[in-house]
Motif scaffolding. Structure first.
Motif, short mmCIF file in Angstrom:
data_model
loop_
_atom_site.label_atom_id
_atom_site.label_comp_id
_atom_site.label_asym_id
_atom_site.label_seq_id
_atom_site.Cartn_x
_atom_site.Cartn_y
_atom_site.Cartn_z
N SER A 184 -20.70 -26.79 36.24
CA SER A 184 -19.82 -27.57 37.10
C SER A 184 -18.84 -28.36 36.24
O SER A 184 -18.90 -28.34 35.01
N TYR A 185 -17.94 -29.05 36.89
CA TYR A 185 -16.97 -29.89 36.19
C TYR A 185 -16.62 -31.07 37.08
O TYR A 185 -16.96 -31.10 38.28
N PRO A 187 -14.00 -33.15 39.14
CA PRO A 187 -12.73 -32.82 39.80
C PRO A 187 -11.56 -33.54 39.14
O PRO A 187 -11.53 -34.77 39.06
N LEU A 210 -8.07 -27.41 36.80
CA LEU A 210 -8.83 -26.66 37.79
C LEU A 210 -8.42 -27.18 39.16
O LEU A 210 -8.41 -28.40 39.39
N PRO A 214 -15.56 -27.72 42.53
CA PRO A 214 -16.41 -26.88 41.69
C PRO A 214 -17.25 -25.89 42.50
O PRO A 214 -17.79 -26.22 43.56
N THR A 215 -17.34 -24.66 41.97
CA THR A 215 -18.25 -23.65 42.48
C THR A 215 -18.96 -23.06 41.28
O THR A 215 -18.54 -23.25 40.14
N GLU A 216 -20.02 -22.31 41.52
CA GLU A 216 -20.80 -21.80 40.39
C GLU A 216 -20.37 -20.41 39.95
O GLU A 216 -20.89 -19.87 38.97
N TYR A 219 -13.64 -20.15 38.56
CA TYR A 219 -12.71 -21.24 38.29
C TYR A 219 -11.35 -20.83 38.85
O TYR A 219 -10.93 -19.66 38.72
N HIS A 259 -10.42 -37.72 35.98
CA HIS A 259 -11.21 -37.07 37.01
C HIS A 259 -11.63 -38.07 38.07
O HIS A 259 -11.69 -39.29 37.84
N SER A 282 -8.40 -30.32 43.52
CA SER A 282 -9.82 -30.34 43.16
C SER A 282 -10.48 -31.60 43.68
O SER A 282 -11.59 -31.57 44.23
N THR A 286 -13.14 -31.76 46.87
CA THR A 286 -14.47 -32.29 46.57
C THR A 286 -14.84 -33.40 47.55
O THR A 286 -15.98 -33.46 48.05
#
Length: 395
Positions: A184-185, A187, A210, A214-216, A219, A259, A282, A286
């Motif tokens: 993950s990252y 946002p 990005l 986040p999705t697994e 990207y 972020h 992002s 989120t």
């Protein structure tokens, strides 16, 4: 630890660095790349050609000298640069090369004024500063490897989809070739994309925010097509014209200190201009996904409707969130700009504010936010490329 004598010598060079810093860093990069052309596979050529990297380094050297007795004061800037370094695969072995050519550039530019005492003091100071960078970056690399699905440097990704978002912005959906779940990252963070481009001697690197929650498994980056005849347009034009579904690029693990604070319950105001919308997407997605009740205002400025990306998506998200507002101005269509009056009307009181866009846009917005009495700690902003001086004063 530096001796007081060394600190005094470094402090005495501050006025010189203020006057000659850009010249020193320009000579530094020229000499370093001539002696070590392989480093051109790491550095952003566009930032070099535009002088942005030279300006950023000059500012960093000046700040380090001015705060040599209290380096903690420049730690936020160090962390920001360390994120960039990690995303570009800067390693400890690069620092002696940088140090050698930086001291050489100081000697070359200052001539006889660069006494052995000054060069010796700067040599000691550089070792201390470099060790700080190396230590912070090692922690970042270690954390990247230890994260589920993480990796250290670059990893091969396939372009799984390519979606036109506007006349100038196209999204690229990137999936890892090895099929492993993605870490993950936060946002708002970015990745570095690197690839060989036909006709270019060196590998080209660019950093892109990005642009989705986040999705697994994928990207997404959303890239503005720049002028193909400008150095900064090489990667974007190549992605838009030459890269297609099924092609591969190399990608760094997400990085960046700009972020969304996902732990906070405070309201959020997102302010973007042009392609600065990408990290905001992002953040907004989120919030919609994880805390849809959280108050949020999304304020965007674009030249025309044809330049505006994600408008339909933004309107859908806005309608699904009970405490959300979405406002967009089209400057070439008579809507004007995001000025103080517009901000006063639409910024949520007491909110955390995030700003991203072209430098003149951010300068104007942030000046107006300050003039409205909003505290500096509540305003977060992101540059595309090396951090620049906004020269912010009260509007």
């Amino acid at each position: 630890m530096l001796s007081q004598e060394t600190i005094n010598i470094i402090k005495s060079t501050v006025p010189v660095l203020e006057e000659h810093g850009k010249t020193i860093t320009t000579v530094f990069y020229k000499n370093m790349f001539e002696a070590n052309p392989e480093l051109l596979n790491i550095f952003n050529h566009a930032n070099q050609s535009q002088g942005r990297q030279q300006n950023a380094l000059a500012s960093m050297v000046y700040a380090a000298a001015a705060n040599i007795d209290n380096l903690a004061a420049v730690l936020p800037a160090v962390v920001q640069v360390a994120h960039k370094h990690k995303s570009l695969n800067i390693m400890p072995e690069h620092y002696p090369i940088v140090g050698y050519h930086l001291l050489g550039a100081i000697k070359e530019v200052l001539g006889e004024a660069a006494t052995p005492e000054i060069i010796g003091a700067w040599g000691e100071a550089y070792e201390v500063i470099a060790s700080v960078f190396i230590g912070i970056e090692k922690e970042m690399y270690d954390k990247a490897v230890q994260t589920d699905g993480g990796w250290k440097t670059f990893k091969e990704f396939t372009i799984a989809d390519k979606v036109v978002e506007s006349d100038v912005i196209t999204s690229f959906y990137l999936k890892p070739v090895d099929g492993q779940p993605l870490p993950s990252y936060k946002p708002g963070q970015y990745i570095t994309v690197r690839t060989a481009i036909a006709g270019e001697e060196y590998i080209v690197n660019r950093q892109y925010s990005l642009s989705q929650a986040p999705t697994e498994d994928v990207y997404r980056i959303s890239v503005k097509r720049e002028d193909e005849f400008q150095p900064y347009g090489k990667m974007s034009v190549n992605l838009h014209r030459e890269m297609h579904v099924g092609d591969t690029v190399e990608v760094s693990i997400p990085a960046g200190d700009f972020h969304l604070d996902v732990e906070s319950t405070k309201p959020v105001t997102l302010i973007s201009g042009g392609v600065g919308i990408t990290p905001m997407m992002s953040m907004y997605e989120t919030i919609a996904k994880t805390t849809p009740e959280r108050p949020v205002a999304f304020l965007h400025s674009a030249r025309t409707r044809q330049h505006q990306a994600f408008d339909a998506r933004l309107r859908t998200l806005n309608e699904s969130m009970p405490n959300s507002t979405y406002e967009v101005l089209y400057s070439d269509e008579g809507d004007g700009f995001i000025n103080r009056e517009f901000l006063a009307k639409n910024v949520i009181e007491g909110s955390d504010i995030y700003v991203c866009g072209p430098t003149p846009f951010m300068r104007a917005v942030i000046k107006n936010l300050y003039a409205m009495g909003i505290a500096e700690e509540n305003i977060n902003f992101e540059f595309f490329g090396p951090a620049e001086e906004l020269e912010l004063v009260e509007a």
